[in-house]
Motif scaffolding. Structure first.
Motif, PDB file in Angstrom:
ATOM      1  N   LEU A  36      36.242  40.913   8.820  1.00 25.33           N
ATOM      2  CA  LEU A  36      36.690  41.237   9.999  1.00 25.33           C
ATOM      3  C   LEU A  36      37.484  40.872  11.026  1.00 25.33           C
ATOM      4  N   PRO A  37      37.752  41.984  11.948  1.00 21.63           N
ATOM      5  CA  PRO A  37      38.602  41.143  12.987  1.00 21.63           C
ATOM      6  C   PRO A  37      38.472  39.857  13.783  1.00 21.63           C
ATOM      7  N   TRP A  38      38.509  38.845  13.270  1.00 24.62           N
ATOM      8  CA  TRP A  38      38.033  37.584  14.557  1.00 24.62           C
ATOM      9  C   TRP A  38      38.933  37.274  14.978  1.00 24.62           C
ATOM     10  N   LEU A  39      39.705  37.768  15.745  1.00 26.53           N
ATOM     11  CA  LEU A  39      40.912  36.877  16.217  1.00 26.53           C
ATOM     12  C   LEU A  39      40.052  38.346  17.589  1.00 26.53           C
ATOM     13  N   THR A  40      39.945  38.980  17.328  1.00 29.97           N
ATOM     14  CA  THR A  40      39.634  39.879  18.780  1.00 29.97           C
ATOM     15  C   THR A  40      38.613  39.982  18.890  1.00 29.97           C
ATOM     16  N   ILE A  41      37.292  39.255  17.799  1.00 26.39           N
ATOM     17  CA  ILE A  41      36.407  38.614  18.942  1.00 26.39           C
ATOM     18  C   ILE A  41      36.324  37.863  19.180  1.00 26.39           C
ATOM     19  N   ALA A  42      36.845  36.230  18.777  1.00 28.85           N
ATOM     20  CA  ALA A  42      37.223  35.414  19.946  1.00 28.85           C
ATOM     21  C   ALA A  42      37.899  35.816  21.046  1.00 28.85           C
ATOM     22  N   ALA A  43      38.705  36.414  20.884  1.00 29.89           N
ATOM     23  CA  ALA A  43      39.165  37.478  22.307  1.00 29.89           C
ATOM     24  C   ALA A  43      38.093  37.426  23.463  1.00 29.89           C
ATOM     25  N   VAL A  44      37.159  38.299  22.955  1.00 25.69           N
ATOM     26  CA  VAL A  44      36.530  38.845  23.533  1.00 25.69           C
ATOM     27  C   VAL A  44      35.369  38.113  24.081  1.00 25.69           C
ATOM     28  N   VAL A  45      34.972  37.599  23.244  1.00 24.78           N
ATOM     29  CA  VAL A  45      33.599  36.200  23.142  1.00 24.78           C
ATOM     30  C   VAL A  45      34.670  35.574  24.725  1.00 24.78           C
ATOM     31  N   ALA A  46      35.319  35.359  24.322  1.00 27.61           N
ATOM     32  CA  ALA A  46      35.988  34.481  25.730  1.00 27.61           C
ATOM     33  C   ALA A  46      36.325  35.149  26.780  1.00 27.61           C
ATOM     34  N   VAL A  48      33.954  37.678  28.225  1.00 33.74           N
ATOM     35  CA  VAL A  48      33.167  37.277  28.125  1.00 33.74           C
ATOM     36  C   VAL A  48      32.477  36.150  29.044  1.00 33.74           C
ATOM     37  N   ALA A  49      32.891  34.898  27.997  1.00 33.59           N
ATOM     38  CA  ALA A  49      31.994  33.422  28.546  1.00 33.59           C
ATOM     39  C   ALA A  49      33.022  32.827  30.290  1.00 33.59           C
ATOM     40  N   LEU A  50      34.075  33.549  30.209  1.00 31.83           N
ATOM     41  CA  LEU A  50      35.289  33.306  31.328  1.00 31.83           C
ATOM     42  C   LEU A  50      34.939  34.170  32.400  1.00 31.83           C
ATOM     43  N   ALA A  51      34.506  35.070  32.368  1.00 32.04           N
ATOM     44  CA  ALA A  51      33.878  35.431  33.749  1.00 32.04           C
ATOM     45  C   ALA A  51      32.385  35.518  34.052  1.00 32.04           C
ATOM     46  N   ALA A  52      31.124  35.106  32.846  1.00 39.91           N
ATOM     47  CA  ALA A  52      30.600  34.598  33.097  1.00 39.91           C
ATOM     48  C   ALA A  52      30.030  33.375  33.597  1.00 39.91           C
ATOM     49  N   GLY A  53      31.104  32.126  33.334  1.00 37.58           N
ATOM     50  CA  GLY A  53      31.569  30.626  34.056  1.00 37.58           C
ATOM     51  C   GLY A  53      31.884  30.998  35.456  1.00 37.58           C
ATOM     52  N   ILE A  54      32.479  31.936  35.498  1.00 39.72           N
ATOM     53  CA  ILE A  54      32.597  32.670  37.158  1.00 39.72           C
ATOM     54  C   ILE A  54      32.239  32.713  38.375  1.00 39.72           C
ATOM     55  N   PHE A  55      31.174  33.772  37.832  1.00 35.39           N
ATOM     56  CA  PHE A  55      29.836  33.959  38.365  1.00 35.39           C
ATOM     57  C   PHE A  55      29.076  32.998  38.101  1.00 35.39           C
ATOM     58  N   PHE A  56      28.785  31.892  37.372  1.00 40.72           N
ATOM     59  CA  PHE A  56      28.260  31.150  37.234  1.00 40.72           C
ATOM     60  C   PHE A  56      28.673  29.972  38.484  1.00 40.72           C
ATOM     61  N   VAL A  57      29.773  29.812  38.599  1.00 42.66           N
ATOM     62  CA  VAL A  57      30.062  28.697  39.769  1.00 42.66           C
ATOM     63  C   VAL A  57      29.992  29.628  40.842  1.00 42.66           C
ATOM     64  N   VAL A  58      30.436  30.759  40.533  1.00 43.41           N
ATOM     65  CA  VAL A  58      30.077  31.712  42.456  1.00 43.41           C
ATOM     66  C   VAL A  58      28.779  31.804  43.375  1.00 43.41           C
ATOM     67  N   PHE A  59      27.959  32.111  42.116  1.00 41.41           N
ATOM     68  CA  PHE A  59      26.653  31.988  42.531  1.00 41.41           C
ATOM     69  C   PHE A  59      26.044  31.139  42.988  1.00 41.41           C
ATOM     70  N   ASN A  60      26.669  30.023  42.102  1.00 37.51           N
ATOM     71  CA  ASN A  60      26.163  28.341  42.511  1.00 37.51           C
ATOM     72  C   ASN A  60      26.623  27.831  44.297  1.00 37.51           C
ATOM     73  N   LYS A  61      28.008  28.120  44.292  1.00 39.37           N
ATOM     74  CA  LYS A  61      28.363  28.025  45.578  1.00 39.37           C
ATOM     75  C   LYS A  61      27.918  28.863  45.944  1.00 39.37           C
ATOM     76  N   THR A  62      27.603  30.317  46.470  1.00 42.84           N
ATOM     77  CA  THR A  62      26.907  30.723  47.238  1.00 42.84           C
ATOM     78  C   THR A  62      25.221  30.377  47.542  1.00 42.84           C
ATOM     79  N   GLN A  63      24.608  29.872  46.770  1.00 40.71           N
ATOM     80  CA  GLN A  63      23.323  29.294  46.683  1.00 40.71           C
ATOM     81  C   GLN A  63      23.334  28.179  47.401  1.00 40.71           C
TER      82      GLN A  63
END
Length: 320
Positions: A36-46, A48-63
């Motif tokens: 399987l193309p593990w490098l590609t999968i790892a990049a996609v996961v990273a 997604v995780a970064l976007a989720a982290g940014i959303f979480f921080v922004v959401f918390n700040k807004t709250q």
């Protein structure tokens, strides 16, 4: 003979294994070693995780901002709640007649629009002062953090313009609290911060005819005071006045004088001062205050700050 020739041609084609039809390309060979193309999968996961982290921080700040705004909502002035600060524990509010449709509240002990010269002093009744006669030049009060103590008479003029003046005792303020105060003031309109040597509490907040003293910058009453009184049109006398003062030297302001004002000082009544003609209507409304005004209010056992030998006649009484 012709048939024999054709038969030979067909025989050659069959022997060679070739056909006149177009042959299909060979199927791709998949190596069993290709996983399987593990490098590609790892990049996609990273990502997604970064976007989720940014959303979480922004959401918390807004709250957090929303929760902070909700907490301060009761301290926001309105037609039905013109001076919310009166409900802040420990606050001092000068005796007054309430605001009307024609203008802000009038405070018995704090005459507006009375100016003095740069070489004169005022016998203020509270320290730091919260109103009364003042220098004709106001200090710049648009988010200014002064590094040195500033002359009382210039700072009081900022209160008349609707600013909140925060002071601190440089000898007793707790570590870290000064940074908190700076963050509250720096760049904020109609707000200033300066040291005040000899202050009887670590921190004191001033608005026109209002004062609150606290021990910690994280005390929730600090933000309550600022929210309730900064640019509160029902409280400060000179509605619409600016805090900008380009001619005022913020790096080297008129010096604070800790000595007693002396017998020649202008009293709180304003006698000896000059009523500014552009603020005459405000001064006149103050002069109209009579015995129907409320008495000074404190919501806790907090006596007026002590000053160096203040005139006894200028010390206000407080209730509570």
């Amino acid at each position: 003979m012709e048939q024999a020739s054709n038969s030979k041609d067909r025989t050659r084609i069959m022997v060679s294994g070739k056909s006149t039809k177009k042959s299909r390309p060979p199927a791709p060979v998949v190596s069993r070693r290709q996983g399987l193309p593990w490098l590609t999968i790892a990049a996609v996961v990273a990502v997604v995780a970064l976007a989720a982290g940014i959303f979480f921080v922004v959401f918390n700040k807004t709250q957090e901002k929303s929760a902070a705004a909700d907490a301060l909502a009761p301290w926001t002035p309105s037609e039905s709640n013109q001076d919310p600060s009166v409900n802040i524990a420990g606050i001092y509010v000068g005796a007054n007649t309430p605001a009307t449709a024609d203008g802000p509240a009038s405070y018995v002990d704090y005459k507006a629009a009375i100016h003095i010269n740069a070489d004169q002093r005022v016998a203020y009744n509270r320290f730091p002062p919260v109103g009364g006669p003042h220098d004709g030049t106001w200090a710049n009060c648009n988010g200014i953090v002064y590094q040195t103590a500033v002359r009382n008479e210039n700072m009081v003029h900022t209160l008349e313009h609707g600013a909140v003046w925060i002071t601190y005792n440089p000898d007793t303020i707790a570590p870290g609290d000064l940074d908190v105060l700076k963050s509250l003031v720096n760049g904020q309109p109609y707000t200033s911060l300066s040291p005040y040597p000899g202050l009887d509490r670590p921190i004191a907040l001033q608005a026109w005819a209002h004062q609150l003293k606290v021990d910690s910058a994280s005390d929730e009453r600090v933000k309550q005071f600022v929210t309730a009184l900064r640019q509160n049109r029902w409280v400060y006398p000179e509605t619409g006045a600016t805090c900008q003062q380009p001619s005022f030297d913020t790096a080297n302001p008129p010096a604070f004088d800790p000595t007693p004002p002396g017998a020649g000082a202008i009293p709180m009544s304003g006698t000896g001062g000059v009523v500014n003609s552009t603020e005459m209507s405000v001064a006149s409304s103050d002069e109209s205050v009579d015995a129907t005004a409320s008495v000074p209010v404190t919501t806790a056992d907090q006596s007026p700050a002590e000053a160096p030998s203040p005139p006894a006649a200028e010390t206000p009484t407080t209730a509570g």
